[in-house]
Scaffold this motif. Structure first.
Motif, mmCIF file in Angstrom:
data_model
loop_
_atom_site.group_PDB
_atom_site.id
_atom_site.type_symbol
_atom_site.label_atom_id
_atom_site.label_comp_id
_atom_site.label_asym_id
_atom_site.label_seq_id
_atom_site.Cartn_x
_atom_site.Cartn_y
_atom_site.Cartn_z
ATOM 1 N N SER A 171 1.104 -1.192 -0.211
ATOM 2 C CA SER A 171 0.070 0.157 -0.199
ATOM 3 C C SER A 171 0.977 1.417 0.054
ATOM 4 N N VAL A 172 -0.108 2.865 -0.143
ATOM 5 C CA VAL A 172 1.223 3.394 -0.390
ATOM 6 C C VAL A 172 1.406 4.144 0.732
ATOM 7 N N LYS A 173 1.167 3.815 2.059
ATOM 8 C CA LYS A 173 1.329 3.722 3.734
ATOM 9 C C LYS A 173 2.004 3.356 4.005
ATOM 10 N N ALA A 174 2.158 2.019 3.355
ATOM 11 C CA ALA A 174 3.457 0.888 3.802
ATOM 12 C C ALA A 174 4.850 1.582 3.033
ATOM 13 N N LEU A 175 4.170 2.119 1.549
ATOM 14 C CA LEU A 175 5.808 2.168 1.222
ATOM 15 C C LEU A 175 6.057 3.589 2.071
ATOM 16 N N ALA A 176 5.198 4.576 2.475
ATOM 17 C CA ALA A 176 5.931 5.649 2.918
ATOM 18 C C ALA A 176 6.349 5.578 4.393
ATOM 19 N N ALA A 177 5.831 4.274 5.158
ATOM 20 C CA ALA A 177 6.408 3.802 6.301
ATOM 21 C C ALA A 177 7.921 3.530 6.175
ATOM 22 N N ALA A 178 8.420 2.476 4.959
ATOM 23 C CA ALA A 178 8.947 1.880 4.306
ATOM 24 C C ALA A 178 10.559 2.888 4.392
ATOM 25 N N LEU A 179 10.149 4.369 3.566
ATOM 26 C CA LEU A 179 10.751 4.920 2.716
ATOM 27 C C LEU A 179 11.207 6.428 3.160
ATOM 28 N N GLY A 180 10.361 6.765 4.646
ATOM 29 C CA GLY A 180 10.245 7.341 5.666
ATOM 30 C C GLY A 180 10.304 8.965 4.690
ATOM 31 N N VAL A 181 8.779 8.593 4.055
ATOM 32 C CA VAL A 181 8.157 10.083 3.124
ATOM 33 C C VAL A 181 7.206 9.732 3.716
ATOM 34 N N ASP A 182 6.258 10.843 3.312
ATOM 35 C CA ASP A 182 4.491 10.799 3.877
ATOM 36 C C ASP A 182 3.597 10.301 2.495
ATOM 37 N N SER A 183 2.314 9.934 2.527
ATOM 38 C CA SER A 183 2.084 8.946 1.896
ATOM 39 C C SER A 183 1.884 10.050 0.265
ATOM 40 N N SER A 184 1.083 11.582 0.549
ATOM 41 C CA SER A 184 0.803 12.099 -0.493
ATOM 42 C C SER A 184 2.740 12.099 -1.393
ATOM 43 N N THR A 185 3.619 11.890 -0.832
ATOM 44 C CA THR A 185 5.235 11.274 -1.523
ATOM 45 C C THR A 185 5.292 10.410 -1.858
ATOM 46 N N VAL A 186 4.720 10.057 -1.569
ATOM 47 C CA VAL A 186 4.715 7.780 -2.243
ATOM 48 C C VAL A 186 4.015 8.145 -3.801
ATOM 49 N N THR A 187 3.027 8.635 -3.308
ATOM 50 C CA THR A 187 1.768 8.733 -4.871
ATOM 51 C C THR A 187 2.332 10.098 -5.662
ATOM 52 N N ARG A 188 2.614 10.795 -5.214
ATOM 53 C CA ARG A 188 3.834 11.624 -6.488
ATOM 54 C C ARG A 188 4.436 10.775 -7.297
ATOM 55 N N GLN A 189 5.368 9.918 -6.544
ATOM 56 C CA GLN A 189 6.450 9.656 -6.860
ATOM 57 C C GLN A 189 6.514 8.360 -7.792
ATOM 58 N N ALA A 190 5.040 7.468 -7.798
ATOM 59 C CA ALA A 190 4.451 6.509 -8.136
ATOM 60 C C ALA A 190 4.036 6.540 -10.106
ATOM 61 N N ALA A 191 3.356 8.228 -9.748
ATOM 62 C CA ALA A 191 2.154 8.809 -10.572
ATOM 63 C C ALA A 191 3.488 7.962 -11.851
ATOM 64 N N PRO A 192 4.174 8.640 -12.098
ATOM 65 C CA PRO A 192 5.328 8.698 -13.008
ATOM 66 C C PRO A 192 5.654 7.595 -13.030
ATOM 67 N N LEU A 193 5.832 6.674 -12.339
ATOM 68 C CA LEU A 193 6.532 5.093 -12.763
ATOM 69 C C LEU A 193 5.289 3.654 -13.104
ATOM 70 N N VAL A 194 4.476 4.744 -12.445
ATOM 71 C CA VAL A 194 3.029 3.810 -13.244
ATOM 72 C C VAL A 194 3.034 4.260 -14.958
ATOM 73 N N ALA A 195 2.536 5.232 -14.634
ATOM 74 C CA ALA A 195 2.336 5.854 -16.641
ATOM 75 C C ALA A 195 3.370 4.579 -17.715
ATOM 76 N N ALA A 196 4.760 5.374 -17.133
ATOM 77 C CA ALA A 196 5.601 4.609 -17.804
ATOM 78 C C ALA A 196 5.513 2.390 -17.623
ATOM 79 N N GLY A 197 4.809 2.084 -16.459
ATOM 80 C CA GLY A 197 4.248 0.981 -16.844
ATOM 81 C C GLY A 197 6.008 -0.046 -15.854
ATOM 82 N N LEU A 198 6.480 1.248 -15.310
ATOM 83 C CA LEU A 198 7.124 0.101 -14.620
ATOM 84 C C LEU A 198 7.019 -0.071 -12.774
ATOM 85 N N ALA A 199 5.305 0.362 -12.388
ATOM 86 C CA ALA A 199 4.934 0.114 -11.292
ATOM 87 C C ALA A 199 3.517 0.047 -12.370
#
Length: 157
Positions: free
Chosen positions: A59-87
């Protein structure tokens, strides 16, 4: 080649003055290498894909905790990865309304390519270092980054 540090200003601790300066040079040179690398991933993308590779869909929440950032940061960082087909977003079986992020096969291949390139760079940069110095550097660098991770902004002077 060692980058000479500027002389310490009066009243400054020369050791820590040199340390902060060398870290600034280190960060700049890493950025220069990354920008010049073909097919590189930026730091945030690399760390997010690596976390998905190591831990599987999350989940975004679990990733945020693991990476030491907040959920909105993970959501923002994940968007281009999803768009590129990497996630990709995958359904979470325990809650049909929830989704997890997962590494795609393309993302896994891309991560492996980038990781191999970074490992080769580390081999080249430390090729003339004795193995015990390489291990000591790794130990100290890991200790330093752990200290950075546990240092709270409230601790700043």
């Amino acid at each position: 080649m060692t980058t000479p540090s500027p002389p310490a200003a009066p009243g400054n601790d020369p050791l820590h003055n040199q340390l902060q300066y060398q870290l600034a040079v280190f960060a700049r040179r890493l950025d220069q290498l990354r920008h010049g690398a073909v097919g590189s991933l930026d730091r945030a993308a690399y760390l997010l894909l690596d976390e998905l590779h190591r831990c599987g869909p999350a989940s975004v929440k679990a990733l945020a905790a693991a990476l030491g950032v907040d959920s909105s940061t993970v959501t923002r960082q994940a968007a281009p990865l999803v768009a590129a087909g990497l996630a990709g977003r995958v359904p979470y079986p325990a809650d049909r309304r929830a989704v997890h992020l997962a590494l795609t096969p393309l993302g896994d291949r891309r991560l492996a390519e980038v990781r191999a390139g970074r490992e080769e760079l580390m081999r080249r940069l430390t090729a003339d270092w004795p193995a015990d110095e390489q291990r000591a550097f790794l130990t100290l660098l890991a200790r330093f980054t752990d200290s950075l991770g546990t240092y709270a902004a409230d601790d700043l002077p």
